[in-house]
Design a protein around this motif. Structure first.
Motif, PDB file in Angstrom:
ATOM      1  N   LEU A  93       0.812  -1.202   0.000  1.00 16.21           N
ATOM      2  CA  LEU A  93       0.000   0.000   0.000  1.00 16.21           C
ATOM      3  C   LEU A  93       0.853   1.261   0.000  1.00 16.21           C
ATOM      4  CD1 LEU A  93      -2.799  -1.034   2.516  1.00 16.21           C
ATOM      5  CD2 LEU A  93      -3.035  -0.720   0.047  1.00 16.21           C
ATOM      6  N   ASN A  94       2.026   1.181   0.627  1.00 16.10           N
ATOM      7  CA  ASN A  94       2.907   2.343   0.673  1.00 16.10           C
ATOM      8  C   ASN A  94       3.589   2.621  -0.649  1.00 16.10           C
ATOM      9  OD1 ASN A  94       3.518   3.815   3.440  1.00 16.10           O
ATOM     10  ND2 ASN A  94       2.916   1.711   3.909  1.00 16.10           N
ATOM     11  N   THR A  95       3.548   1.659  -1.583  1.00 18.62           N
ATOM     12  CA  THR A  95       4.156   1.889  -2.899  1.00 18.62           C
ATOM     13  C   THR A  95       3.140   2.422  -3.910  1.00 18.62           C
ATOM     14  OG1 THR A  95       3.713  -0.367  -3.679  1.00 18.62           O
ATOM     15  CG2 THR A  95       5.783   0.002  -2.508  1.00 18.62           C
ATOM     16  N   LEU A  96       1.859   2.469  -3.545  1.00 17.96           N
ATOM     17  CA  LEU A  96       0.837   2.919  -4.473  1.00 17.96           C
ATOM     18  C   LEU A  96       0.905   4.425  -4.667  1.00 17.96           C
ATOM     19  CD1 LEU A  96      -2.248   0.823  -3.288  1.00 17.96           C
ATOM     20  CD2 LEU A  96      -0.726   0.361  -5.212  1.00 17.96           C
ATOM     21  N   ASP A  97       0.772   4.878  -5.913  1.00 14.63           N
ATOM     22  CA  ASP A  97       0.768   6.297  -6.233  1.00 14.63           C
ATOM     23  C   ASP A  97      -0.667   6.787  -6.374  1.00 14.63           C
ATOM     24  OD1 ASP A  97       3.470   6.397  -6.207  1.00 14.63           O
ATOM     25  OD2 ASP A  97       3.730   6.430  -8.379  1.00 14.63           O
ATOM     26  N   LYS A  98      -0.858   8.055  -6.068  1.00 18.39           N
ATOM     27  CA  LYS A  98      -2.149   8.682  -6.328  1.00 18.39           C
ATOM     28  C   LYS A  98      -2.114   9.233  -7.740  1.00 18.39           C
ATOM     29  CE  LYS A  98      -5.431  12.179  -4.760  1.00 18.39           C
ATOM     30  NZ  LYS A  98      -5.766  13.159  -3.706  1.00 18.39           N
ATOM     31  N   THR A  99      -3.143   8.970  -8.528  1.00 17.41           N
ATOM     32  CA  THR A  99      -3.192   9.391  -9.924  1.00 17.41           C
ATOM     33  C   THR A  99      -4.469  10.180 -10.184  1.00 17.41           C
ATOM     34  OG1 THR A  99      -1.923   7.464 -10.666  1.00 17.41           O
ATOM     35  CG2 THR A  99      -3.225   8.614 -12.325  1.00 17.41           C
ATOM     36  N   VAL A 100      -4.307  11.304 -10.890  1.00 15.76           N
ATOM     37  CA  VAL A 100      -5.447  12.115 -11.309  1.00 15.76           C
ATOM     38  C   VAL A 100      -5.335  12.304 -12.817  1.00 15.76           C
ATOM     39  CG1 VAL A 100      -6.659  14.307 -11.081  1.00 15.76           C
ATOM     40  CG2 VAL A 100      -5.480  13.322  -9.096  1.00 15.76           C
ATOM     41  N   SER A 101      -6.404  12.040 -13.540  1.00 22.76           N
ATOM     42  CA  SER A 101      -6.371  12.160 -15.000  1.00 22.76           C
ATOM     43  C   SER A 101      -7.614  12.877 -15.498  1.00 22.76           C
ATOM     44  CB  SER A 101      -6.261  10.779 -15.659  1.00 22.76           C
ATOM     45  OG  SER A 101      -7.366   9.968 -15.307  1.00 22.76           O
ATOM     46  N   THR A 102      -7.504  13.454 -16.689  1.00 18.29           N
ATOM     47  CA  THR A 102      -8.630  14.151 -17.311  1.00 18.29           C
ATOM     48  C   THR A 102      -8.868  13.596 -18.710  1.00 18.29           C
ATOM     49  OG1 THR A 102      -7.145  15.878 -18.152  1.00 18.29           O
ATOM     50  CG2 THR A 102      -8.243  16.295 -16.053  1.00 18.29           C
ATOM     51  N   GLU A 103     -10.090  13.758 -19.197  1.00 19.06           N
ATOM     52  CA  GLU A 103     -10.460  13.343 -20.544  1.00 19.06           C
ATOM     53  C   GLU A 103     -10.489  14.571 -21.460  1.00 19.06           C
ATOM     54  OE1 GLU A 103     -10.682  10.202 -21.127  1.00 19.06           O
ATOM     55  OE2 GLU A 103     -10.692   9.530 -19.043  1.00 19.06           O
ATOM     56  N   TYR A 104     -10.890  14.373 -22.713  1.00 13.77           N
ATOM     57  CA  TYR A 104     -11.091  15.508 -23.608  1.00 13.77           C
ATOM     58  C   TYR A 104     -12.127  16.462 -22.995  1.00 13.77           C
ATOM     59  CZ  TYR A 104      -8.559  13.490 -27.614  1.00 13.77           C
ATOM     60  OH  TYR A 104      -7.588  13.008 -28.455  1.00 13.77           O
ATOM     61  N   ALA A 105     -11.875  17.775 -23.161  1.00 14.29           N
ATOM     62  CA  ALA A 105     -12.789  18.815 -22.681  1.00 14.29           C
ATOM     63  C   ALA A 105     -13.019  18.741 -21.172  1.00 14.29           C
ATOM     64  CB  ALA A 105     -14.133  18.737 -23.420  1.00 14.29           C
ATOM     65  N   GLN A 106     -12.033  18.251 -20.426  1.00 16.72           N
ATOM     66  CA  GLN A 106     -12.168  18.129 -18.974  1.00 16.72           C
ATOM     67  C   GLN A 106     -10.869  18.575 -18.305  1.00 16.72           C
ATOM     68  OE1 GLN A 106     -11.952  14.163 -17.222  1.00 16.72           O
ATOM     69  NE2 GLN A 106     -13.699  14.632 -15.916  1.00 16.72           N
ATOM     70  N   ARG A 107     -10.984  19.308 -17.205  1.00 19.64           N
ATOM     71  CA  ARG A 107      -9.817  19.755 -16.449  1.00 19.64           C
ATOM     72  C   ARG A 107      -9.964  19.349 -14.993  1.00 19.64           C
ATOM     73  NH1 ARG A 107      -9.607  25.965 -18.756  1.00 19.64           N
ATOM     74  NH2 ARG A 107      -9.367  25.442 -20.970  1.00 19.64           N
ATOM     75  N   ALA A 108      -8.866  19.506 -14.237  1.00 18.44           N
ATOM     76  CA  ALA A 108      -8.916  19.139 -12.820  1.00 18.44           C
ATOM     77  C   ALA A 108      -7.882  19.944 -12.045  1.00 18.44           C
ATOM     78  CB  ALA A 108      -8.657  17.645 -12.637  1.00 18.44           C
ATOM     79  N   ASP A 109      -8.163  20.179 -10.765  1.00 21.11           N
ATOM     80  CA  ASP A 109      -7.229  20.837  -9.859  1.00 21.11           C
ATOM     81  C   ASP A 109      -6.756  19.818  -8.827  1.00 21.11           C
ATOM     82  OD1 ASP A 109      -7.447  23.390 -11.045  1.00 21.11           O
ATOM     83  OD2 ASP A 109      -9.310  23.767  -9.936  1.00 21.11           O
ATOM     84  N   VAL A 110      -5.461  19.838  -8.543  1.00 24.21           N
ATOM     85  CA  VAL A 110      -4.869  18.876  -7.614  1.00 24.21           C
ATOM     86  C   VAL A 110      -4.068  19.636  -6.565  1.00 24.21           C
ATOM     87  CG1 VAL A 110      -3.369  16.863  -7.369  1.00 24.21           C
ATOM     88  CG2 VAL A 110      -4.675  17.188  -9.480  1.00 24.21           C
ATOM     89  N   THR A 111      -4.263  19.287  -5.293  1.00 26.30           N
ATOM     90  CA  THR A 111      -3.464  19.849  -4.210  1.00 26.30           C
ATOM     91  C   THR A 111      -2.528  18.776  -3.680  1.00 26.30           C
ATOM     92  OG1 THR A 111      -5.230  21.387  -3.585  1.00 26.30           O
ATOM     93  CG2 THR A 111      -3.509  20.978  -1.968  1.00 26.30           C
ATOM     94  N   ILE A 118      -1.636  22.013  -8.584  1.00 24.11           N
ATOM     95  CA  ILE A 118      -1.534  21.645  -9.996  1.00 24.11           C
ATOM     96  C   ILE A 118      -2.867  21.918 -10.668  1.00 24.11           C
ATOM     97  CG2 ILE A 118      -1.087  19.801 -11.665  1.00 24.11           C
ATOM     98  CD1 ILE A 118       0.459  18.315  -9.533  1.00 24.11           C
ATOM     99  N   ALA A 119      -2.823  22.647 -11.783  1.00 19.24           N
ATOM    100  CA  ALA A 119      -4.001  22.796 -12.646  1.00 19.24           C
ATOM    101  C   ALA A 119      -3.761  21.893 -13.850  1.00 19.24           C
ATOM    102  CB  ALA A 119      -4.180  24.247 -13.073  1.00 19.24           C
ATOM    103  N   LEU A 120      -4.582  20.878 -14.002  1.00 19.02           N
ATOM    104  CA  LEU A 120      -4.380  19.849 -15.032  1.00 19.02           C
ATOM    105  C   LEU A 120      -5.234  20.152 -16.251  1.00 19.02           C
ATOM    106  CD1 LEU A 120      -2.722  17.200 -15.291  1.00 19.02           C
ATOM    107  CD2 LEU A 120      -4.758  15.975 -14.502  1.00 19.02           C
ATOM    108  N   ASN A 121      -4.580  20.301 -17.398  1.00 17.68           N
ATOM    109  CA  ASN A 121      -5.292  20.602 -18.640  1.00 17.68           C
ATOM    110  C   ASN A 121      -5.989  19.350 -19.173  1.00 17.68           C
ATOM    111  OD1 ASN A 121      -6.240  22.054 -20.804  1.00 17.68           O
ATOM    112  ND2 ASN A 121      -4.253  22.617 -21.615  1.00 17.68           N
ATOM    113  N   VAL A 122      -6.690  19.480 -20.285  1.00 13.48           N
ATOM    114  CA  VAL A 122      -7.457  18.372 -20.851  1.00 13.48           C
ATOM    115  C   VAL A 122      -6.542  17.232 -21.286  1.00 13.48           C
ATOM    116  CG1 VAL A 122      -9.269  19.924 -21.637  1.00 13.48           C
ATOM    117  CG2 VAL A 122      -7.375  19.379 -23.167  1.00 13.48           C
TER     118      VAL A 122
END
Length: 303
Positions: A93-111, A118-122
């Motif tokens: 469990l300690n080796t697992l990474d947190k991943t955030v992804s976006t699709e076309y026409a979608q954005r996301a903010d990551v703290t 991080i402001a994640l583009n499409v």
């Protein structure tokens, strides 16, 4: 909770009353997650035929023996297996990474754990280790993102094209197929590309197209244009512009009889598809047909 509930639970020997009591315990959720994670682990390849052959040979050489385990020894065996599962799952469990992804026409903010943003583009993805963040501030990026890095020790953004390292600053990184650009908006960043280190001060960019480094472009804004719902290009091959239009608007793009290597300078809207199409086609002297979720770009003299 009774001490032997864990062993009985692993062997499916709990009564309904004992199972209900066990599920209400603080330890139950942890044990259950460990079992779920353990089920995803894969063991080494096993040949049933070879194992069966080995057993037959052993039976010929040795007489069969039957050993009756004492109930306490059986409990200790189950407890040992549980301990191995707990330790193994902890490290897994300690080796697992947190991943955030976006699709076309979608954005996301990551703290991030240190309050970096991080402001994640499409059509992009970032991953990082929350558990090991204090030891190494490192983010893996596919696509494009704008970073506001909290001051601290070295912060690294890793891409397949190269790595970007900073201590605390604001910068944008884009890595698409055959396209790599790093723009610094505050502070100083260091870019590693093909074994070469380049320092980029605030107001400058580093970018490479098809593996070739281009001249630095000055950034006049305090943030990349895409964060203001626009995509801006200066002397960029048209094919990259059309790819970005497709990502921002989730519209399938095809071309006919046009030179996609011609350079484009301009800006298109990321919120108004029709306005964006006109902003691309007019300066490029091409036409387009827009139907449903598809657009065809074609030369003006095409039939």
């Amino acid at each position: 909770m009774q001490e032997n509930y864990l062993a009985k639970w692993l062997n499916n020997e709990l009564t309904e009353e004992e199972l209900a009591e066990f599920k209400n315990s603080d330890e139950y959720a942890t044990y259950k997650r460990i079992i779920e994670v353990s089920d995803t682990l894969q063991g080494p390849d096993f040949s049933a035929e070879e194992a069966l052959s080995a057993i037959r040979n052993k039976r010929i050489l040795e007489a069969p023996k039957v050993v009756q385990l004492h109930p306490f020894k059986r409990f200790m065996k189950v407890a040992a297996v549980a301990a191995i599962l707990i330790v193994g799952a902890y490290f897994y469990l300690n080796t697992l990474d947190k991943t955030v992804s976006t699709e076309y026409a979608q954005r996301a903010d990551v703290t991030l754990p240190d309050a970096s943003e991080i402001a994640l583009n499409v059509d992009s993805k970032v991953s990082f280790s929350e558990n090991n963040w204090d030891e190494e501030r490192k983010v893996r990026l596919e696509g494009e993102a704008f970073f506001k890095v909290a001051k601290g020790k070295k912060f690294t953004v890793a891409t397949k094209a190269g790595d970007i390292t900073v201590l605390g600053t604001q910068f944008n990184v884009e890595h698409r197929k055959d396209f790599f650009e790093v723009s610094c908006f505050e502070g100083l960043v260091s870019v590693s590309f093909k074994g070469m280190e380049t320092e980029i001060p605030a107001g400058a960019s580093f970018f490479a197209v098809n593996g070739k480094i281009k001249e630095h472009e000055i950034q006049k804004n305090s943030a990349p244009s895409w964060m203001n719902d626009e995509s801006t290009f200066k002397s960029i091959p048209l094919r990259y512009v059309l790819d970005e239009f497709q990502r921002q608007h989730n519209i399938i793009v095809t071309t006919e009889n046009i030179d996609t290597s011609q350079l484009y300078t301009g800006t298109f809207s990321n919120s108004d598809a029709m306005l964006a199409l006109k902003s691309i086609s007019v300066p490029s002297q091409i036409k387009f047909k827009f139907e449903g979720n598809k657009v065809l770009f074609y030369a003006e003299d095409a039939p």
